[in-house]
Design a protein around this motif. Structure first.
Motif, mmCIF file in Angstrom:
data_model
loop_
_atom_site.group_PDB
_atom_site.id
_atom_site.type_symbol
_atom_site.label_atom_id
_atom_site.label_comp_id
_atom_site.label_asym_id
_atom_site.label_seq_id
_atom_site.Cartn_x
_atom_site.Cartn_y
_atom_site.Cartn_z
ATOM 1 N N GLY A 85 4.947 0.736 31.755
ATOM 2 C CA GLY A 85 5.370 0.489 30.384
ATOM 3 C C GLY A 85 5.167 -0.927 29.904
ATOM 4 N N ASP A 86 4.876 -1.864 30.817
ATOM 5 C CA ASP A 86 4.626 -3.248 30.405
ATOM 6 C C ASP A 86 3.444 -3.306 29.429
ATOM 7 O OD1 ASP A 86 6.637 -4.412 31.861
ATOM 8 O OD2 ASP A 86 5.350 -5.048 33.529
ATOM 9 N N ALA A 87 3.593 -4.095 28.375
ATOM 10 C CA ALA A 87 2.491 -4.356 27.445
ATOM 11 C C ALA A 87 1.658 -5.491 28.022
ATOM 12 C CB ALA A 87 3.036 -4.722 26.077
ATOM 13 N N ALA A 108 -5.083 -5.636 39.064
ATOM 14 C CA ALA A 108 -3.878 -6.185 38.430
ATOM 15 C C ALA A 108 -3.986 -7.695 38.245
ATOM 16 C CB ALA A 108 -2.653 -5.836 39.262
ATOM 17 N N SER A 109 -4.743 -8.361 39.098
ATOM 18 C CA SER A 109 -4.888 -9.815 39.037
ATOM 19 C C SER A 109 -5.651 -10.275 37.800
ATOM 20 C CB SER A 109 -5.608 -10.322 40.285
ATOM 21 O OG SER A 109 -6.902 -9.744 40.388
ATOM 22 N N GLN A 110 -6.259 -9.339 37.070
ATOM 23 C CA GLN A 110 -7.041 -9.675 35.877
ATOM 24 C C GLN A 110 -6.263 -9.411 34.584
ATOM 25 O OE1 GLN A 110 -11.168 -8.355 38.201
ATOM 26 N NE2 GLN A 110 -10.607 -7.353 36.303
ATOM 27 N N PHE A 111 -4.967 -9.127 34.713
ATOM 28 C CA PHE A 111 -4.128 -8.821 33.558
ATOM 29 C C PHE A 111 -2.860 -9.663 33.585
ATOM 30 C CE2 PHE A 111 -6.973 -5.420 32.995
ATOM 31 C CZ PHE A 111 -6.764 -4.872 31.737
ATOM 32 N N ALA A 112 -2.269 -9.802 32.399
ATOM 33 C CA ALA A 112 -0.979 -10.492 32.261
ATOM 34 C C ALA A 112 -0.197 -9.818 31.135
ATOM 35 C CB ALA A 112 -1.185 -11.970 31.954
ATOM 36 N N ILE A 113 1.082 -10.142 31.048
ATOM 37 C CA ILE A 113 1.900 -9.631 29.952
ATOM 38 C C ILE A 113 1.343 -10.147 28.629
ATOM 39 C CG2 ILE A 113 4.194 -9.615 28.905
ATOM 40 C CD1 ILE A 113 4.021 -7.983 31.474
ATOM 41 N N LYS A 114 1.177 -9.251 27.683
ATOM 42 C CA LYS A 114 0.630 -9.579 26.369
ATOM 43 C C LYS A 114 1.538 -10.573 25.638
ATOM 44 C CE LYS A 114 1.424 -6.635 23.047
ATOM 45 N NZ LYS A 114 2.148 -7.500 22.091
ATOM 46 N N PRO A 115 0.948 -11.518 24.883
ATOM 47 C CA PRO A 115 1.785 -12.379 24.040
ATOM 48 C C PRO A 115 2.700 -11.532 23.159
ATOM 49 C CG PRO A 115 -0.482 -13.159 24.033
ATOM 50 C CD PRO A 115 -0.488 -11.845 24.747
ATOM 51 N N ASP A 122 -4.729 -7.578 17.959
ATOM 52 C CA ASP A 122 -5.016 -9.003 18.099
ATOM 53 C C ASP A 122 -5.158 -9.401 19.565
ATOM 54 O OD1 ASP A 122 -4.990 -9.320 15.378
ATOM 55 O OD2 ASP A 122 -2.969 -10.146 15.275
ATOM 56 N N ALA A 123 -4.294 -8.854 20.421
ATOM 57 C CA ALA A 123 -4.349 -9.194 21.842
ATOM 58 C C ALA A 123 -5.673 -8.781 22.475
ATOM 59 C CB ALA A 123 -3.189 -8.539 22.585
ATOM 60 N N ALA A 124 -6.245 -7.679 21.997
ATOM 61 C CA ALA A 124 -7.508 -7.198 22.569
ATOM 62 C C ALA A 124 -8.675 -8.113 22.243
ATOM 63 C CB ALA A 124 -7.802 -5.785 22.063
ATOM 64 N N ILE A 275 -2.397 -18.919 28.542
ATOM 65 C CA ILE A 275 -2.923 -18.664 27.198
ATOM 66 C C ILE A 275 -1.862 -17.963 26.343
ATOM 67 C CG2 ILE A 275 -4.636 -17.313 25.911
ATOM 68 C CD1 ILE A 275 -6.538 -17.870 28.370
ATOM 69 N N ALA A 276 -1.152 -17.013 26.943
ATOM 70 C CA ALA A 276 -0.097 -16.303 26.213
ATOM 71 C C ALA A 276 0.987 -17.268 25.735
ATOM 72 C CB ALA A 276 0.508 -15.206 27.087
#
Length: 325
Positions: A85-87, A108-115, A122-124, A275-276
């Protein structure tokens, strides 16, 4: 699930919306329910098959797409730090199946919680361009507060992030762009601007610490001019990793004791997290572009090729609900 597939290289029309099996994450991967996918210039190159080195890494049929934002649907057994469920936002595996799809798997190492202050659309539009700028400036260029940086191609998606990242740490930013983009670049913090169509940067700039080449121009003669404006022991960084430095560029670098770097993008969770923070604090803005439905990927690529749009072109895969924040 629905996905845009390419069975042959060519014009935008080779992309087709098809029904394929939903991927299953490996132990170190996450399955992302895609809400939006960004379109990058490299997607057009992949689809066209116009770069032999890149095409040799690809297997057809394939799903394009190198940017995505969505929610975690499933986690591999070894994944920590996330929950269902994490964005999130990040970069799919490459080579592999991309993000023009309803679901995508990736390390998973290529992702982070979206701003938290922006929507999925916009996040995409952030990960690939922002990570390219971040890696080039901070991993290879070692940019520090108070240094002077010349960003060639400052008005593009990578260049725009580079300008903002450099300003966020207190660097002095000089950018090259066409004059019609000066207002935008001034708004995001550029200190000096050079119109590459009417002015010669090598006559106007000197003694910079770093030159960052993020323009699409691949010309080693221009690179020699860039080396000339560096201070002794400066750093020239190019994101055009498919275009090597020739002997003349290497000689020019050595003559000034400067370093030349070809910056390969590093998709790191830690970089995306930093960055976020900058986006959430308002120090970095995401350029608004045009949004298409997934089924309209052909039209989106045609618009990209026309070079008549500012901001990021986005494929919206799902409706943006309250879950989008």
């Amino acid at each position: 699930m629905k996905a845009i597939r390419i069975s042959e290289f060519g014009l935008p029309k080779v992309m087709e919306l098809k029904e394929i099996d939903r991927p299953v994450p490996k132990p170190d991967e996450i399955l992302v329910k895609v809400y939006a996918s960004g379109i990058n210039p490299v997607d057009l190159v992949v689809r066209a098959g116009s770069n032999a080195a890149l095409s040799s890494l690809l297997s057809l049929p394939m799903t394009p797409g190198w940017d995505t934002a969505g929610t975690i649907e499933e986690l591999g057994d070894e994944v920590t730090g996330f929950q269902k469920g994490d964005a999130v936002y990040g970069v799919p595996n490459f080579p592999g199946d991309g993000s023009y799809a309803e679901y995508v798997v990736a390390k998973a190492s290529q992702f982070a919680i979206k701003p938290k202050n922006i929507c999925f659309n916009d996040a995409a539009g952030i990960p690939l361009a922002a990570l390219t700028a971040w890696t080039a400036m901070f991993e290879f260029g070692k940019l520090k507060m108070g240094q002077r940086i010349l960003i060639q191609g400052a008005s593009g998606s990578v260049g725009g992030f580079a300008v903002q990242f450099a300003k966020s740490i207190g660097a002095y930013v000089i950018g090259t762009a066409s004059a019609n983009n000066f207002d935008y670049l001034e708004q995001i913090g550029a200190d000096e601007l050079i119109d590459y169509r009417t002015q010669k940067f090598e006559d106007l700039v000197q003694e910079v610490d770093i030159v960052l080449e993020v323009s699409s121009v691949r010309d080693n003669n221009e690179r020699i001019k860039s080396v000339q404006v560096l201070k002794q022991s400066g750093i020239f960084v190019s994101v055009n990793t498919d275009f090597a430095f020739n002997d003349e560029v290497i000689h020019a670098l050595n003559k000034k004791n400067c370093k030349g770097e070809l910056s390969a993008n590093q998709a790191k969770k830690e970089s995306l997290e930093e960055i976020a923070k900058l986006i959430e604090s308002g120090q970095v803005k995401v350029p608004q572009g045009k949004i298409f439905a997934l089924r309209d990927a052909v039209e989106a690529h045609q618009l990209m090729e026309s070079k008549s749009v500012n901001g990021k072109v986005i494929l919206q895969v799902r409706e943006q609900t309250n879950e989008a924040y």
